[in-house]
Design an enzyme around this catalytic site. Structure first.
Site, PDB file in Angstrom:
ATOM      1  N   SER A   2      13.719  26.281  23.119  1.00  0.00           N
ATOM      2  CA  SER A   2      13.964  27.724  23.085  1.00  0.00           C
ATOM      3  C   SER A   2      12.822  28.235  22.070  1.00  0.00           C
ATOM      4  O   SER A   2      12.659  29.579  22.191  1.00  0.00           O
ATOM      5  CB  SER A   2      15.031  28.092  22.942  1.00  0.00           C
ATOM      6  N   LYS A  49      10.288  30.256  22.996  1.00  0.00           N
ATOM      7  CA  LYS A  49      10.432  31.721  23.683  1.00  0.00           C
ATOM      8  C   LYS A  49       9.560  32.959  23.017  1.00  0.00           C
ATOM      9  O   LYS A  49       9.155  33.786  23.153  1.00  0.00           O
ATOM     10  CB  LYS A  49      11.675  32.075  23.887  1.00  0.00           C
ATOM     11  N   TYR A  66       7.935  28.465  32.646  1.00  0.00           N
ATOM     12  CA  TYR A  66       8.948  28.444  31.511  1.00  0.00           C
ATOM     13  C   TYR A  66       9.326  26.962  31.108  1.00  0.00           C
ATOM     14  O   TYR A  66       9.584  26.790  29.893  1.00  0.00           O
ATOM     15  CB  TYR A  66      10.258  29.290  32.283  1.00  0.00           C
ATOM     16  N   TYR A 124      20.997  32.301  18.775  1.00  0.00           N
ATOM     17  CA  TYR A 124      21.622  32.272  20.092  1.00  0.00           C
ATOM     18  C   TYR A 124      22.794  33.035  19.616  1.00  0.00           C
ATOM     19  O   TYR A 124      22.861  34.388  18.898  1.00  0.00           O
ATOM     20  CB  TYR A 124      22.191  30.801  20.237  1.00  0.00           C
ATOM     21  N   VAL A 139      17.463  23.719  21.695  1.00  0.00           N
ATOM     22  CA  VAL A 139      18.419  22.612  21.680  1.00  0.00           C
ATOM     23  C   VAL A 139      17.602  21.349  21.566  1.00  0.00           C
ATOM     24  O   VAL A 139      18.370  20.246  21.421  1.00  0.00           O
ATOM     25  CB  VAL A 139      18.977  22.744  23.217  1.00  0.00           C
TER      26      VAL A 139
END
Ligand code: GLU
Length: 310
Positions: free
Chosen positions: A61, A64, A187, A239, A257
């Protein structure tokens, strides 16, 4: 500073057993959860690495923030934020709840739904190879590559993200003329890049330095994109643990993760962490511990009255 990093890693090591590596992407489940490393790249040229900082791992992530920064450059603010919001969710990163139960667009670009929308904006504008070149420059690491094993492992367990992507399309957040599968592949490729703690510290330093490479003076990202990315890291980067992390650590950060955390001490340094044993929310247990210790000892909290800028 090295002594503080060594103490932080020694302390973090005593906590790795409290977490577990992610297994929902089977390839990530093979990683040794006892590893821990921290790298700090400072604006004044100092670079310090302690522990497992040259081990390649999956960015997940943390990508992102790169996707968002590049999308802001290429597609522009209005195009991006027409499709995705700026609010924390308080829900897990892969939740479909708010997407299904509210009329709102995905809450922010740091959760899967938001990142898939941003990927859909970008996937038709830039090839993955060009993206890879950009990422290598941003992370000061020419060896970053797609980890094909992680990519295929994630693609074979993609049902939940595929459900999110088609829900996004049905609600009009992925345009009909955009290929949903293509957006999803883009993605997942971004999540499957293989980095080190040092690569994350490199990107952190560029963000800390307003998008400019401190050695060359070259601007790699606009001020506006960097400001937006750092703000969303602070409010949504950890998160559904982002609020507590902001209180305890107070440094804009993004975790993944794969066990990475990228942190930005604005105007001062980038910090990269690798600690693959995760807590229930998906954050590196030892990584959070390292950052809390560093923040306290070095006065790095954004609102620490003793924080100084070099
Ligand atoms: N590729 C992962 C997923 O979509 C990213 C998760 C994460 O690092 O938060 O589930």
């Amino acid at each position: 500073m090295r002594d503080v990093l060594e103490q932080a890693v020694a302390l973090g090591k005593t906590h790795t057993h409290e977490g577990a590596v992610a297994t929902y992407i089977p390839e990530l489940g093979k990683v040794d959860g006892s590893q821990l490393g921290v790298s700090v790249f400072c604006r004044n040229g100092k670079r310090i690495s302690v522990g497992d900082t040259k081990v390649r791992f999956s960015i997940q992530s943390i990508s992102k923030i790169i996707t968002l920064a590049v999308a802001l450059e290429i597609c522009g603010f209005d195009q991006v934020f027409k499709k995705v919001g700026m609010e924390p969710t308080g829900d897990p990163f892969n939740s479909l709840m708010k997407l299904e139960n509210t009329d709102s667009s995905p809450y922010n670009p740091m959760i899967n739904a938001g990142a898939i929308v941003v990927a859909s904006c970008l996937a038709s504008e830039i090839s993955f190879d060009t993206m890879l070149d950009t990422i290598r420059a941003l992370c000061m690491d020419p060896d970053i590559n797609l980890d094909k094993k992680v990519y295929h492992s994630e693609m074979s367990h993609i049902s939940r993200n595929r459900a999110i992507a088609y829900l996004l399309e049905s609600k009009g957040y992925i345009e009909k003329n955009k290929d949903v599968e293509n957006s999803l592949h883009f993605y997942v490729k971004m999540c499957s890049l293989s980095v080190t703690a040092e690569s994350l510290a490199g990107l952190g330093l560029i963000l800390a330095n307003d998008g400019i490479h401190p050695d060359t003076g070259k601007r790699l990202l606009s001020s506006q994109a960097v400001k937006i990315v750092k703000t969303l890291m602070f409010t949504c980067g950890m998160y559904d643990g982002s609020g507590e992390f902001a209180v305890r650590v107070g440094i804009p950060s993004k975790s993944g993760v794969g066990g990475g955390i990228l942190s930005v001490v604005d105007g001062e340094m980038g910090i990269g962490i690798f600690g693959p044993a995760l807590d229930k929310k998906g954050n590196s247990v030892a990584g959070e511990c390292v950052l809390e210790y560093m923040s306290h000892e070095l006065h790095l909290h954004m609102f620490d009255p003793q924080r100084h800028t070099l």
